[in-house]
Design a protein around this motif. Sequence first.
Motif, short mmCIF file in Angstrom:
data_model
loop_
_atom_site.label_atom_id
_atom_site.label_comp_id
_atom_site.label_asym_id
_atom_site.label_seq_id
_atom_site.Cartn_x
_atom_site.Cartn_y
_atom_site.Cartn_z
N GLY A 116 0.81 -1.20 0.00
CA GLY A 116 0.00 0.00 0.00
C GLY A 116 0.85 1.26 0.00
N GLU A 117 0.19 2.38 0.29
CA GLU A 117 0.87 3.68 0.31
C GLU A 117 1.55 3.86 1.66
N SER A 118 2.60 3.10 1.90
CA SER A 118 3.25 3.08 3.20
C SER A 118 4.40 4.09 3.24
N PHE A 119 4.83 4.38 4.47
CA PHE A 119 5.97 5.27 4.63
C PHE A 119 7.23 4.65 4.03
N VAL A 120 7.38 3.33 4.16
CA VAL A 120 8.56 2.65 3.60
C VAL A 120 8.62 2.86 2.10
N ALA A 121 7.47 2.69 1.41
CA ALA A 121 7.45 2.89 -0.04
C ALA A 121 7.73 4.34 -0.40
N LEU A 122 7.17 5.28 0.37
CA LEU A 122 7.42 6.69 0.12
C LEU A 122 8.89 7.03 0.31
N ALA A 123 9.49 6.55 1.41
CA ALA A 123 10.88 6.87 1.70
C ALA A 123 11.82 6.30 0.64
N GLU A 124 11.56 5.07 0.21
CA GLU A 124 12.42 4.46 -0.80
C GLU A 124 12.26 5.16 -2.14
N GLY A 125 11.00 5.38 -2.56
CA GLY A 125 10.78 6.01 -3.85
C GLY A 125 11.29 7.43 -3.90
N LEU A 126 11.04 8.20 -2.84
CA LEU A 126 11.49 9.60 -2.82
C LEU A 126 13.01 9.70 -2.87
N ILE A 179 16.26 -21.87 14.66
CA ILE A 179 15.16 -22.00 15.62
C ILE A 179 15.63 -21.58 17.01
N GLY A 180 14.84 -20.70 17.63
CA GLY A 180 15.17 -20.21 18.96
C GLY A 180 15.98 -18.93 18.96
N HIS A 181 16.50 -18.52 17.81
CA HIS A 181 17.31 -17.31 17.74
C HIS A 181 16.44 -16.09 17.47
N GLN A 182 16.89 -14.95 17.93
CA GLN A 182 16.23 -13.68 17.64
C GLN A 182 16.93 -13.03 16.45
N LEU A 183 16.13 -12.57 15.49
CA LEU A 183 16.66 -11.99 14.26
C LEU A 183 16.24 -10.53 14.14
N ARG A 184 17.06 -9.75 13.47
CA ARG A 184 16.70 -8.39 13.09
C ARG A 184 16.23 -8.41 11.64
N VAL A 185 15.07 -7.84 11.41
CA VAL A 185 14.49 -7.85 10.07
C VAL A 185 14.30 -6.41 9.62
N ARG A 186 14.88 -6.09 8.48
CA ARG A 186 14.63 -4.79 7.84
C ARG A 186 13.52 -4.97 6.82
N LEU A 187 12.40 -4.32 7.09
CA LEU A 187 11.19 -4.51 6.28
C LEU A 187 11.13 -3.44 5.20
N HIS A 188 11.31 -3.84 3.95
CA HIS A 188 11.15 -2.97 2.79
C HIS A 188 9.80 -3.26 2.14
N LEU A 230 22.11 -12.38 6.97
CA LEU A 230 21.85 -13.79 6.72
C LEU A 230 21.31 -14.04 5.32
N MET A 231 20.20 -13.35 4.97
CA MET A 231 19.54 -13.64 3.70
C MET A 231 18.56 -12.52 3.40
N THR A 232 18.07 -12.52 2.19
CA THR A 232 17.01 -11.62 1.75
C THR A 232 15.82 -12.46 1.31
N LEU A 233 14.65 -12.16 1.87
CA LEU A 233 13.43 -12.90 1.56
C LEU A 233 12.46 -12.00 0.82
N PRO A 234 11.71 -12.55 -0.14
CA PRO A 234 10.66 -11.74 -0.77
C PRO A 234 9.56 -11.43 0.24
N ARG A 235 9.02 -10.23 0.21
CA ARG A 235 8.00 -9.86 1.16
C ARG A 235 6.65 -10.41 0.73
N GLY A 236 5.93 -11.00 1.67
CA GLY A 236 4.59 -11.50 1.40
C GLY A 236 3.53 -10.56 1.94
N ARG A 237 2.30 -10.83 1.59
CA ARG A 237 1.16 -10.02 2.04
C ARG A 237 0.10 -10.95 2.61
N ALA A 238 -0.60 -10.45 3.62
CA ALA A 238 -1.71 -11.22 4.17
C ALA A 238 -2.79 -11.40 3.11
#
Length: 504
Positions: free
Chosen positions: A175-185, A341-350, A363-371
């Motif tokens: 959607g029209e999220s701040f993340v999309a605005l910040a990246e596009g701008l 399993i059992g580890h805490q991860l930092r996730v940067r959400l784009h 560690l890796m880059t994952l494609p973002r999914g949507r509900a």
Amino acid sequence: MPGRHITDHQVRLYMTFRRSDSPATAAAKAAFSTASAYRLENDPRLPSQTASPRTRRRPDPLAGLFEEEVVPLLEAAPGLRPVALFEELRRRHPELEHGVRRTLERRVRAWRAVHGPEQEVIFRQAHEPGRLGLSDFTDMADLQVTVAEGPLDHRLYHFRMVYGGFQHALVVLGGESFVALAEGLQNALWALGGAPREHRTDSLSAAFRNLEQAAQDDLTQRYEALCRDYGMLPSRNNPGVAHENGSIESAHGHLKRAIRDALLLRGSRHFDDLTAYRAFIDELVSRRNARHQPRIDAERALLQPLPRQRSQDFEEIRVRVTSSGGFTLRKVFYSVPSRLIGHQLRVRLHDDRLEVFIGGSALMTLPRGRARRGGRHGHVVNYHHVIHALRRKPMALLNLVYRDQLFPRDAYRRTFDALLAGRDARPACRCMVGLLALAHERGCEAALAQHLEALLVAGELPHLDTLRARFGPAPSELPHIEVRLVELATYNALMDQPVMGGVA
């Protein structure tokens, strides 16, 4: 009086030529007869001034209706549409013909021009170079673009400099999220090579108006901080007043029509992947910018310098990997290698991806999914992450909640459906898990999918042993390695040699 066939323009020409020429000569130059010239000498009025007013040629179909019934309705409810007025008149007077509707529309328009309410006035602005940049989002569903996975549900973030006409577009999957605005701008500003003094958008209020006040305040602070990093004054047009952002609203339509035309010329709306579609958009926008290159170059000299580095264009969230072999974020389950399993991860959400870190290590880059629709959880699953556990528990595949998302290609899913239809569930699950393990171990996912597709077309079921032999390495291709063991006496001889320099 001059003849009706003479125009006002001809009479004006005649009057001009008459200052130096005779009536006959001036009439010839104005392209009408001498007789008409002498009539003009007696009556120099223009033909439009001497023409008798046009009279009605047929009876007024709204006589006794417009002033008596329509005008009171317009005065009581000025916003009534002509079509609603016509339907009301037809209800009251069924004998009215349908062709009267156009007459009513013209009459209502003329009445409103004299008696209607005052309308909003749009004030055209003189824009200074380097002062104002605009951002907005536009929905692209009507273009019906598809990628390998199917229809691409997306928006377009659109940036435009008002004076120079520089444009930038980013394909946005969410959607029209701040993340999309910040990246596009930021992509736009770095491509432009500078920042304007003011940035205007209505996207933030449109995207976050349904959130709690605390979340609204937080996002507003982030937006203002982003503008502060680039030295821009943040501003927003009034909610619901689209023409205040008109310099980009109209550009939306032009850009979408250009994309539609380019898709028609391309001959297909399908792209192999998202990267190919984004390259298509980038090329199209670059060609449009080339048309305004002189104005863009002139405006660049008046832009503010960019900061040393980009500002944060992602959200950082901490998650914990559960015993299910993944983590859940924004109603989407993501699989990761089970060793986490059992580890805490930092996730940067784009907008389109997740960058996963453990501590300071990427560690890796994952494609973002949507509900999914209805608020149901989505799944982003990589079979490479879980295949080792499935081999020990193949029956878990039967009722796995993310079973369809586990299959890397559609041919695998259809093959499993065929296996379930042709045999018991247990051997079907064992065979399917074996196929996935074969694709994982031998690196033949695409080739195996093509072979499974051919078997489905032929109406045959796969045989795991046959496929293992088909996609296994050929014995003739295995390298021959000869290992020669050194005799122990050789080491003894080395130990008996004197040490260099006489040091024991």
